[in-house]
Scaffold this motif. Sequence first.
Motif, PDB file in Angstrom:
ATOM      1  N   LYS A   1      -3.467   2.897  -6.420  1.00 48.16           N
ATOM      2  CA  LYS A   1      -3.065   1.741  -5.600  1.00 48.16           C
ATOM      3  C   LYS A   1      -4.111   1.472  -4.515  1.00 48.16           C
ATOM      4  CE  LYS A   1       1.874   2.052  -6.201  1.00 48.16           C
ATOM      5  NZ  LYS A   1       3.018   2.782  -5.678  1.00 48.16           N
TER       6      LYS A   1
ATOM      7  N   LYS B   1      -6.279  -1.889  -4.040  1.00 48.78           N
ATOM      8  CA  LYS B   1      -6.263  -2.621  -2.769  1.00 48.78           C
ATOM      9  C   LYS B   1      -7.697  -2.862  -2.285  1.00 48.78           C
ATOM     10  CE  LYS B   1      -4.472  -2.244   1.881  1.00 48.78           C
ATOM     11  NZ  LYS B   1      -4.782  -1.222   2.836  1.00 48.78           N
TER      12      LYS B   1
ATOM     13  N   SER C   1      -9.310  -5.585  -4.197  1.00 47.48           N
ATOM     14  CA  SER C   1      -8.842  -6.913  -3.775  1.00 47.48           C
ATOM     15  C   SER C   1      -9.492  -7.314  -2.445  1.00 47.48           C
ATOM     16  CB  SER C   1      -7.316  -6.940  -3.668  1.00 47.48           C
ATOM     17  OG  SER C   1      -6.920  -6.141  -2.577  1.00 47.48           O
ATOM     18  N   GLU C   2      -9.994  -6.308  -1.700  1.00 47.65           N
ATOM     19  CA  GLU C   2     -10.696  -6.605  -0.443  1.00 47.65           C
ATOM     20  C   GLU C   2     -12.208  -6.773  -0.668  1.00 47.65           C
ATOM     21  OE1 GLU C   2      -9.666  -3.252   1.943  1.00 47.65           O
ATOM     22  OE2 GLU C   2      -7.610  -3.940   2.283  1.00 47.65           O
TER      23      GLU C   2
END
Lengths: 112, 244
Positions: B20, B24, B27-28
Amino acid sequence: MAREQLQNLSEPMYYVLLSLQEENFGYQIMEDVKNKTNGRVTIGAGTLYALLARFETNGYIIQTKEVERRKMYKIATLGEEALYKEFQRIKNLYNDGKQLEKNKENQHEKNN
Amino acid sequence: MKKTIDTISYLPCAYKKITKLFEKKASEGYVLKSWDIKGDVQYYSTSPRNIQYCVDFIENYSAEYIETCAFYGWEFVYSNSEFMIFSHEGTKIQPLQNDEETENYMIRRGLLKNMKKRISKQIMFYAILPLVYVFAPYGLRMDFATQSFFPELIIPVTFLCVVSYYCMLWLLLNRMQRQSNFNINTGILSKKFILLPADLIFAGGFLIDTLLTSSNVVGSILGFALITLFIFPFVYLYKSVSNF
């Protein structure tokens, strides 16, 4: 190292052993299981190779040959016994569950 | 552009949390490049991307395995002696692991392997302690006149305590992670169970030992201060795992 005996076979385990009744390799096993179950059971690559390694350690399957970096496997006697045992267990579950069907039918008749 | 961002202490049971975290980060705009067993994670910066990750604990993997994974959409990212990382960009696809029983089995094996490594590291780390015990009192001008047989037992006993503590810890972690579907925050577990008790046992052991072997109280306190220096690597480790 002592060989671990699997108590019950999970669905992917059952189908992998079933598929290895004939000599087979990784990708082919996945496709075979998919076809046998009409797409109901799909086995992830990670699950399949982990199972193959575990079954081989337990003596449930044997590696027959290696063709173009692909390892071919076949079910061993121990694996066949485990598969048959699981088949019997599922059969027993099915027979025991038949009572449920009868009860439902009786209830339906009473309601009518 | 390559950039090292994090240091993540690795425990197989936290793999869901780890994937996860990588997702994350992607996605950044930080895509995973490598994550070595010491915990150093390298990302390269790019535009934000929708990437799915999978941490896999398969043992003795082959080229055939990587090819099959690639065929089903999972691209190989990185591997070391304990785990492999695969990624897939775009819409969600069938996970690599889809049998709970097999997944649990692999995590248990991975956890056992990891714990064995950690224990052997601890043994190696604490193997130098007897040297400290022998030479530190000379350095601190301690008095050996009152030394008895009992203090000599402290090292092996504390050593045994820590090793058995780690074994029990492994069992406990395994049970807790299984109960919570392998989704526990490893940082909290480390803080509660790994770092403080083990270090306190050793620091306390050393303090008792120096107090018993020496009439010099200042020397004992200096000895205690010396042993607390050994705690710093653990504090560093704690800080890194608490990033989760």
